[in-house]
Scaffold this motif. Structure first.
Motif, PDB file in Angstrom:
ATOM      1  N   THR A   1       0.848  -1.194   0.000  1.00  0.00           N
ATOM      2  CA  THR A   1       0.000   0.000   0.000  1.00  0.00           C
ATOM      3  C   THR A   1       0.878   1.237   0.000  1.00  0.00           C
ATOM      4  N   GLY A   2       0.287   2.382  -0.348  1.00  0.00           N
ATOM      5  CA  GLY A   2       1.030   3.636  -0.400  1.00  0.00           C
ATOM      6  C   GLY A   2       0.644   4.402  -1.639  1.00  0.00           C
ATOM      7  N   ASN A   3       1.662   4.901  -2.388  1.00  0.00           N
ATOM      8  CA  ASN A   3       1.387   5.607  -3.628  1.00  0.00           C
ATOM      9  C   ASN A   3       0.670   4.706  -4.634  1.00  0.00           C
ATOM     10  N   SER A   4       0.926   3.443  -4.536  1.00  0.00           N
ATOM     11  CA  SER A   4       0.205   2.474  -5.368  1.00  0.00           C
ATOM     12  C   SER A   4      -0.079   1.249  -4.515  1.00  0.00           C
ATOM     13  N   GLU A   5      -1.164   0.587  -4.825  1.00  0.00           N
ATOM     14  CA  GLU A   5      -1.533  -0.632  -4.131  1.00  0.00           C
ATOM     15  C   GLU A   5      -1.382  -1.793  -5.100  1.00  0.00           C
ATOM     16  N   SER A   6      -0.714  -2.825  -4.656  1.00  0.00           N
ATOM     17  CA  SER A   6      -0.505  -3.968  -5.538  1.00  0.00           C
ATOM     18  C   SER A   6      -0.642  -5.257  -4.757  1.00  0.00           C
ATOM     19  N   SER A   7      -1.047  -6.285  -5.444  1.00  0.00           N
ATOM     20  CA  SER A   7      -1.150  -7.609  -4.840  1.00  0.00           C
ATOM     21  C   SER A   7      -0.797  -8.650  -5.885  1.00  0.00           C
ATOM     22  N   SER A   8      -0.293  -9.752  -5.429  1.00  0.00           N
ATOM     23  CA  SER A   8       0.053 -10.838  -6.349  1.00  0.00           C
ATOM     24  C   SER A   8      -0.147 -12.171  -5.654  1.00  0.00           C
ATOM     25  N   ILE A   9      -0.462 -13.174  -6.454  1.00  0.00           N
ATOM     26  CA  ILE A   9      -0.622 -14.539  -5.966  1.00  0.00           C
ATOM     27  C   ILE A   9       0.165 -15.465  -6.884  1.00  0.00           C
ATOM     28  N   LYS A  10       0.974 -16.323  -6.289  1.00  0.00           N
ATOM     29  CA  LYS A  10       1.775 -17.283  -7.050  1.00  0.00           C
ATOM     30  C   LYS A  10       1.423 -18.693  -6.595  1.00  0.00           C
ATOM     31  N   ALA A  11       1.104 -19.566  -7.548  1.00  0.00           N
ATOM     32  CA  ALA A  11       0.814 -20.971  -7.254  1.00  0.00           C
ATOM     33  C   ALA A  11       1.644 -21.840  -8.192  1.00  0.00           C
ATOM     34  N   ARG A  12       2.155 -22.933  -7.667  1.00  0.00           N
ATOM     35  CA  ARG A  12       3.037 -23.786  -8.466  1.00  0.00           C
ATOM     36  C   ARG A  12       2.912 -25.231  -7.984  1.00  0.00           C
ATOM     37  N   LEU A  13       2.898 -26.156  -8.933  1.00  0.00           N
ATOM     38  CA  LEU A  13       2.861 -27.578  -8.626  1.00  0.00           C
ATOM     39  C   LEU A  13       3.881 -28.285  -9.505  1.00  0.00           C
ATOM     40  N   SER A  14       4.836 -28.948  -8.893  1.00  0.00           N
ATOM     41  CA  SER A  14       5.829 -29.720  -9.639  1.00  0.00           C
ATOM     42  C   SER A  14       5.815 -31.156  -9.135  1.00  0.00           C
ATOM     43  N   MET A  15       5.930 -32.110 -10.060  1.00  0.00           N
ATOM     44  CA  MET A  15       5.850 -33.525  -9.716  1.00  0.00           C
ATOM     45  C   MET A  15       6.914 -34.313 -10.487  1.00  0.00           C
ATOM     46  N   LYS A  16       7.366 -35.383  -9.872  1.00  0.00           N
ATOM     47  CA  LYS A  16       8.352 -36.266 -10.498  1.00  0.00           C
ATOM     48  C   LYS A  16       7.919 -37.713 -10.311  1.00  0.00           C
TER      49      LYS A  16
ATOM     50  N   LEU B   1       0.678 -17.108 -12.073  1.00  0.00           N
ATOM     51  CA  LEU B   1       1.016 -15.879 -11.363  1.00  0.00           C
ATOM     52  C   LEU B   1      -0.005 -14.814 -11.725  1.00  0.00           C
ATOM     53  N   TYR B   2      -0.586 -14.177 -10.700  1.00  0.00           N
ATOM     54  CA  TYR B   2      -1.574 -13.118 -10.907  1.00  0.00           C
ATOM     55  C   TYR B   2      -1.096 -11.847 -10.218  1.00  0.00           C
ATOM     56  N   ASN B   3      -1.108 -10.716 -10.952  1.00  0.00           N
ATOM     57  CA  ASN B   3      -0.724  -9.416 -10.406  1.00  0.00           C
ATOM     58  C   ASN B   3      -1.845  -8.415 -10.614  1.00  0.00           C
ATOM     59  N   GLU B   4      -2.074  -7.572  -9.611  1.00  0.00           N
ATOM     60  CA  GLU B   4      -3.042  -6.476  -9.728  1.00  0.00           C
ATOM     61  C   GLU B   4      -2.432  -5.232  -9.105  1.00  0.00           C
ATOM     62  N   ASN B   5      -2.390  -4.138  -9.876  1.00  0.00           N
ATOM     63  CA  ASN B   5      -1.836  -2.874  -9.404  1.00  0.00           C
ATOM     64  C   ASN B   5      -2.891  -1.778  -9.501  1.00  0.00           C
ATOM     65  N   THR B   6      -3.068  -1.012  -8.407  1.00  0.00           N
ATOM     66  CA  THR B   6      -4.050   0.063  -8.347  1.00  0.00           C
ATOM     67  C   THR B   6      -3.363   1.376  -8.017  1.00  0.00           C
ATOM     68  N   ASP B   7      -3.554   2.386  -8.849  1.00  0.00           N
ATOM     69  CA  ASP B   7      -2.990   3.713  -8.606  1.00  0.00           C
ATOM     70  C   ASP B   7      -3.857   4.426  -7.566  1.00  0.00           C
ATOM     71  N   SER B   8      -3.242   4.887  -6.465  1.00  0.00           N
ATOM     72  CA  SER B   8      -4.008   5.506  -5.383  1.00  0.00           C
ATOM     73  C   SER B   8      -4.564   6.872  -5.766  1.00  0.00           C
ATOM     74  N   ASP B   9      -4.020   7.514  -6.825  1.00  0.00           N
ATOM     75  CA  ASP B   9      -4.489   8.846  -7.229  1.00  0.00           C
ATOM     76  C   ASP B   9      -5.754   8.773  -8.060  1.00  0.00           C
ATOM     77  N   ASP B  10      -5.728   8.003  -9.138  1.00  0.00           N
ATOM     78  CA  ASP B  10      -6.894   7.954 -10.019  1.00  0.00           C
ATOM     79  C   ASP B  10      -7.695   6.664  -9.896  1.00  0.00           C
ATOM     80  N   GLY B  11      -7.207   5.725  -9.094  1.00  0.00           N
ATOM     81  CA  GLY B  11      -7.951   4.485  -8.883  1.00  0.00           C
ATOM     82  C   GLY B  11      -7.901   3.507 -10.035  1.00  0.00           C
TER      83      GLY B  11
END
Length: 251
Positions: free
Chosen positions: A43-58, A73-83
């Motif tokens: 949070t701050g000048n911009s708000e961002s969040s991300s989620i990472k999921a991974r599955l590896s098998m042998k 991988l999912y990323n979301e960025n929100t500008d606090s000035d203009d939304g």
């Protein structure tokens, strides 16, 4: 696309053709995997969040070893000035089959799918086959090297296809891998994997990670990923990076 299908056929046939004269070693079936999940929130000048999921098998059976990978991988960025909000999703799926002649020498075939529209490419497909060699091994450390021919196919997004005047790019490539792993203590492991495909341009991916056990099969993993495209599309950067902290469960 016909070229891609031909390359996939080659990767499927290559390991079997290498079996002529090779002795198969009976072994117990073994199956193991790792599941990861992590996220960040700022949070701050911009708000961002991300989620990472991974599955590896042998899966191992005698001389055979199959590796599977699914990643999102999912990323979301929100500008606090203009939304205003920007979102980006990327996905990766991969398979590699190895046939080991002995403790050091093996042949491999693989196929990988990567989707990240922010690069201007809707998706990237690679397929390759070749020879692998365990160059160094101790009780706690190993170094594998792989090399062979491959094929690269990239489908442009609709917007980029309209700008470039073509819908896809493809080339025959030289495929190389350096895979290093070392158990640096009873509870921590360091890994470094570098993959390069070189044809009309160089595509490379490096992943550096440190895993520390918390309790039982649960661990904390810190990883740094670099993706490099020698000739990015106009307006795009050649290098993308990820820094991830995830919880890892081994099974």
């Amino acid at each position: 696309m016909n070229k891609l299908l031909s390359m996939l056929a080659i990767t499927a046939v290559f390991p079997f053709s290498a079996l002529a004269g090779a002795d198969f070693v009976e072994g117990d079936k073994t199956f193991a995997g790792e599941a990861e999940l992590g996220g960040t929130l700022t949070t701050g000048n911009s708000e961002s969040s991300s989620i990472k999921a991974r599955l590896s098998m042998k899966h191992e059976l005698g001389n055979w070893e199959n590796n599977y990978l699914l990643e999102a991988l999912y990323n979301e960025n929100t500008d606090s000035d203009d939304g205003s909000t920007t979102e980006n999703e990327s996905y990766q799926a991969g398979f590699q089959g190895n046939y080991r002649f002995d403790a050091r020498n093996y042949t491999f075939a693989n196929a990988n799918y990567y989707r990240d529209p922010s690069t201007g490419y809707d998706y990237t497909l690679t397929a390759s086959a070749g020879y692998g060699y365990r160059a160094y091994e101790t009780e706690a450390t190993f170094l594998d090297l792989e090399v062979g021919p491959g094929y690269l196919y990239q489908k442009l997004t609709n917007e980029e296809a309209a700008l470039q005047g073509v819908s896809s790019e493809d080339s025959v490539v030289a495929h190389g891998v350096v895979n290093f792993e070392s158990k640096i203590s009873d509870n921590s492991t360091f890994k470094q994997r570098f993959v390069a495909d070189y044809g009309d341009k160089l595509l490379a991916r490096s992943e550096t990670s440190l895993t520390a056990n918390i309790i039982g099969a649960l661990a904390m993993k810190l990883s740094f990923v670099v993706r490099y495209d020698e000739k990015p599309l106009d307006g795009k950067k050649s290098t993308d990076t990820e820094t991830n902290m995830t919880l890892l469960y081994a099974f």
